[in-house]
Design an enzyme around this catalytic site. Structure first.
Site, PDB file in Angstrom:
ATOM      1  N   HIS A 229      -9.485   1.621   4.836  1.00 18.50           N
ATOM      2  CA  HIS A 229      -8.292   1.597   5.588  1.00 18.50           C
ATOM      3  C   HIS A 229      -8.562   2.469   6.810  1.00 18.50           C
ATOM      4  O   HIS A 229      -9.334   3.464   6.536  1.00 18.50           O
ATOM      5  CB  HIS A 229      -7.318   2.161   4.765  1.00 18.50           C
ATOM      6  CG  HIS A 229      -5.852   2.077   5.059  1.00 18.50           C
ATOM      7  ND1 HIS A 229      -5.348   3.149   5.901  1.00 18.50           N
ATOM      8  CD2 HIS A 229      -4.865   1.264   5.061  1.00 18.50           C
ATOM      9  CE1 HIS A 229      -4.099   2.727   6.360  1.00 18.50           C
ATOM     10  NE2 HIS A 229      -3.892   1.650   5.763  1.00 18.50           N
TER      11      HIS A 229
ATOM     12  N   GLU B 211      -6.745   4.992   7.633  1.00 17.91           N
ATOM     13  CA  GLU B 211      -6.577   6.574   7.328  1.00 17.91           C
ATOM     14  C   GLU B 211      -7.679   7.047   6.628  1.00 17.91           C
ATOM     15  O   GLU B 211      -8.117   8.176   6.888  1.00 17.91           O
ATOM     16  CB  GLU B 211      -5.401   6.855   6.237  1.00 17.91           C
ATOM     17  CG  GLU B 211      -4.057   6.382   7.344  1.00 17.91           C
ATOM     18  CD  GLU B 211      -2.593   5.818   6.551  1.00 17.91           C
ATOM     19  OE1 GLU B 211      -2.915   5.679   5.291  1.00 17.91           O
ATOM     20  OE2 GLU B 211      -1.799   5.192   7.259  1.00 17.91           O
TER      21      GLU B 211
ATOM     22  N   LYS C 116       0.179   4.276  -0.441  1.00 18.09           N
ATOM     23  CA  LYS C 116      -0.409   5.599  -0.010  1.00 18.09           C
ATOM     24  C   LYS C 116      -0.047   6.580  -0.838  1.00 18.09           C
ATOM     25  O   LYS C 116      -0.224   6.398  -2.140  1.00 18.09           O
ATOM     26  CB  LYS C 116      -0.085   5.795   1.511  1.00 18.09           C
ATOM     27  CG  LYS C 116      -0.189   4.625   2.566  1.00 18.09           C
ATOM     28  CD  LYS C 116       0.088   4.863   3.680  1.00 18.09           C
ATOM     29  CE  LYS C 116      -0.068   3.584   4.833  1.00 18.09           C
ATOM     30  NZ  LYS C 116      -0.189   3.675   6.051  1.00 18.09           N
TER      31      LYS C 116
ATOM     32  N   GLU D 289      -5.533  -4.638  10.681  1.00 12.95           N
ATOM     33  CA  GLU D 289      -4.436  -3.547  11.245  1.00 12.95           C
ATOM     34  C   GLU D 289      -4.817  -2.788  12.304  1.00 12.95           C
ATOM     35  O   GLU D 289      -5.885  -1.629  12.296  1.00 12.95           O
ATOM     36  CB  GLU D 289      -4.518  -2.377   9.845  1.00 12.95           C
ATOM     37  CG  GLU D 289      -4.290  -3.149   8.587  1.00 12.95           C
ATOM     38  CD  GLU D 289      -3.846  -2.126   7.419  1.00 12.95           C
ATOM     39  OE1 GLU D 289      -2.471  -2.307   7.173  1.00 12.95           O
ATOM     40  OE2 GLU D 289      -4.212  -1.178   7.207  1.00 12.95           O
TER      41      GLU D 289
ATOM     42  N   ASN E 281       0.844  -1.190   0.036  1.00 11.50           N
ATOM     43  CA  ASN E 281       0.166   0.214  -0.160  1.00 11.50           C
ATOM     44  C   ASN E 281       0.964   1.312   0.132  1.00 11.50           C
ATOM     45  O   ASN E 281       1.429   1.632   1.058  1.00 11.50           O
ATOM     46  CB  ASN E 281      -0.962  -0.167   1.314  1.00 11.50           C
ATOM     47  CG  ASN E 281      -1.723   1.222   1.334  1.00 11.50           C
ATOM     48  OD1 ASN E 281      -1.786   1.987   0.581  1.00 11.50           O
ATOM     49  ND2 ASN E 281      -2.207   1.439   2.424  1.00 11.50           N
TER      50      ASN E 281
ATOM     51  N   GLY F 211       2.874  -0.939   4.284  1.00 11.58           N
ATOM     52  CA  GLY F 211       3.057   0.287   4.019  1.00 11.58           C
ATOM     53  C   GLY F 211       4.289   0.921   3.674  1.00 11.58           C
ATOM     54  O   GLY F 211       4.990   0.624   2.873  1.00 11.58           O
TER      55      GLY F 211
ATOM     56  N   GLY G 115       2.231   2.596  10.863  1.00  5.90           N
ATOM     57  CA  GLY G 115       3.182   3.853  10.707  1.00  5.90           C
ATOM     58  C   GLY G 115       3.856   4.129  12.038  1.00  5.90           C
ATOM     59  O   GLY G 115       4.612   5.161  11.875  1.00  5.90           O
TER      60      GLY G 115
ATOM     61  N   SER H 169       3.357  -1.803  10.689  1.00  5.03           N
ATOM     62  CA  SER H 169       4.715  -1.938  10.535  1.00  5.03           C
ATOM     63  C   SER H 169       5.392  -3.246  10.407  1.00  5.03           C
ATOM     64  O   SER H 169       6.148  -3.718  11.297  1.00  5.03           O
ATOM     65  CB  SER H 169       5.000  -1.368  12.267  1.00  5.03           C
ATOM     66  OG  SER H 169       4.709  -0.019  12.227  1.00  5.03           O
TER      67      SER H 169
HETATM   68  P1  PGA Z   1       2.612   0.458   7.771  1.00  8.35           P
HETATM   69  O1  PGA Z   1       1.186   0.794   6.945  1.00  8.35           O
HETATM   70  O2  PGA Z   1       3.502  -0.763   7.076  1.00  8.35           O
HETATM   71  O3  PGA Z   1       3.632   1.714   7.350  1.00  8.35           O
HETATM   72  O4  PGA Z   1       2.575   0.364   9.187  1.00  8.35           O
HETATM   73  C1  PGA Z   1       0.413  -0.299   6.930  1.00  8.35           C
HETATM   74  C2  PGA Z   1      -1.006   0.083   6.342  1.00  8.35           C
HETATM   75  O5  PGA Z   1      -1.176   1.285   6.632  1.00  8.35           O
HETATM   76  O6  PGA Z   1      -1.663  -0.684   5.433  1.00  8.35           O
END
Ligand code: PGA
Length: 258
Positions: free
Chosen positions: A97, A99, A13, A169, A11, A236, A175, A215
């Site tokens: 998601h 976000e 983003k 998630e 992903n 991500g 993140g 992460s």
């Molecule tokens: P991250 O994001 O691996 O940077 O934690 C995962 C995601 O938001 O799908």
């Protein structure tokens, strides 16, 4: 029981222009082994979808969008329909998601409509669910997961539900560098599978692929993938560089995953 095919998803983003997206996919296709037991999903920004589709030549590589709108077309400035995403070559679309939920105010009702719209256009929705830190600390994780699942999947037929991908998630892990431990992730995934069995039936529960996201890094991927109910990953930050994502798609589980 049919083995569930592993899905490792990138992903991106709001990162990478068209050129960088194309160069990355060309490089990863050259460098990664050809897999029969796993799929690699790339979800670039909308602008890069058609160009990435053109260079995506391998059967184990799939293209996905990061969001969609549920209507077919109309006066929805700034939105993209599932028909348009299918037309741009998408196989998958990420829906709900955290976000989208937390920054852009998406509700469970909107997310349910997106899941249905994706299926209508023969794309596989990757439905994201997960609790925030306060909910985990208050012991409400399972309740949150159950509610998000029930709301997003209301009215879905078992035949479609089987094809679904769910991404667990935990919001506190996205993140932040704080990954759920393999045991915490496994516990949530097993719970999600149990709920799928309650909402639909055992067959659906066994067929649905449940990804872990939050992460994921080259140094924790093997331990996460060793868990029986973790069928893949949504990555991500660590998917932005070819070298680290290549290590992630090459995860190794002693004795094999399936
Ligand atoms: P991250 O994001 O691996 O940077 O934690 C995962 C995601 O938001 O799908």
């Amino acid at each position: 029981m049919k083995p569930r095919k592993t899905l490792i998803a990138a992903n991106w983003k709001m990162h990478k222009n068209v050129h960088d997206a194309v160069v990355y996919v060309e490089e990863l296709q050259k460098e990664a082994a050809s897999f029969v037991d796993r799929e690699i999903l790339i979800a670039p920004a909308f602008t890069a979808l058609p160009a990435v589709r053109i260079v995506m030549g391998r059967a184990d590589f799939k293209l996905g969008a990061q969001n969609c709108h549920w209507e077919e077309q109309g006066a929805y400035t700034g939105e993209i329909s599932c028909g348009m995403l299918k037309d741009a070559g998408c196989d998958y679309v990420i829906v709900g998601h955290s976000e989208r939920r937390h920054i852009f105010g998406e509700t469970d009702d909107m997310i349910r409509k997106k899941v249905n719209a994706a299926f209508k256009h023969r794309m596989t929705p990757v439905l994201c669910i997960g609790e925030v830190l306060e909910e985990r600390e208050a012991g409400k994780t399972f309740q949150v997961l159950q509610n998000q699942l029930k709301e997003a999947l209301a009215g879905l037929t078992p035949a479609l539900a089987e094809q679904l991908v769910i991404a667990y998630e935990p919001v506190w892990a996205i993140g932040t560098g704080k990954t759920a431990t393999p045991d915490q992730a496994q516990e949530a995934h097993a719970y999600i599978r149990e709920k799928l069995s309650d909402i639909f039936d055992k067959e659906v529960a066994n067929a649905v692929r449940i990804l872990y996201g939050g992460s994921v890094k080259p140094d924790n991927v093997d331990a996460l993938m060793a868990q029986p109910d973790i069928d893949g990953l949504l990555v991500g930050g660590a998917s932005l560089e070819v070298a680290s994502f290549k290590r992630i798609v090459h995860y190794q589980v002693p004795g094999g995953k399936n």
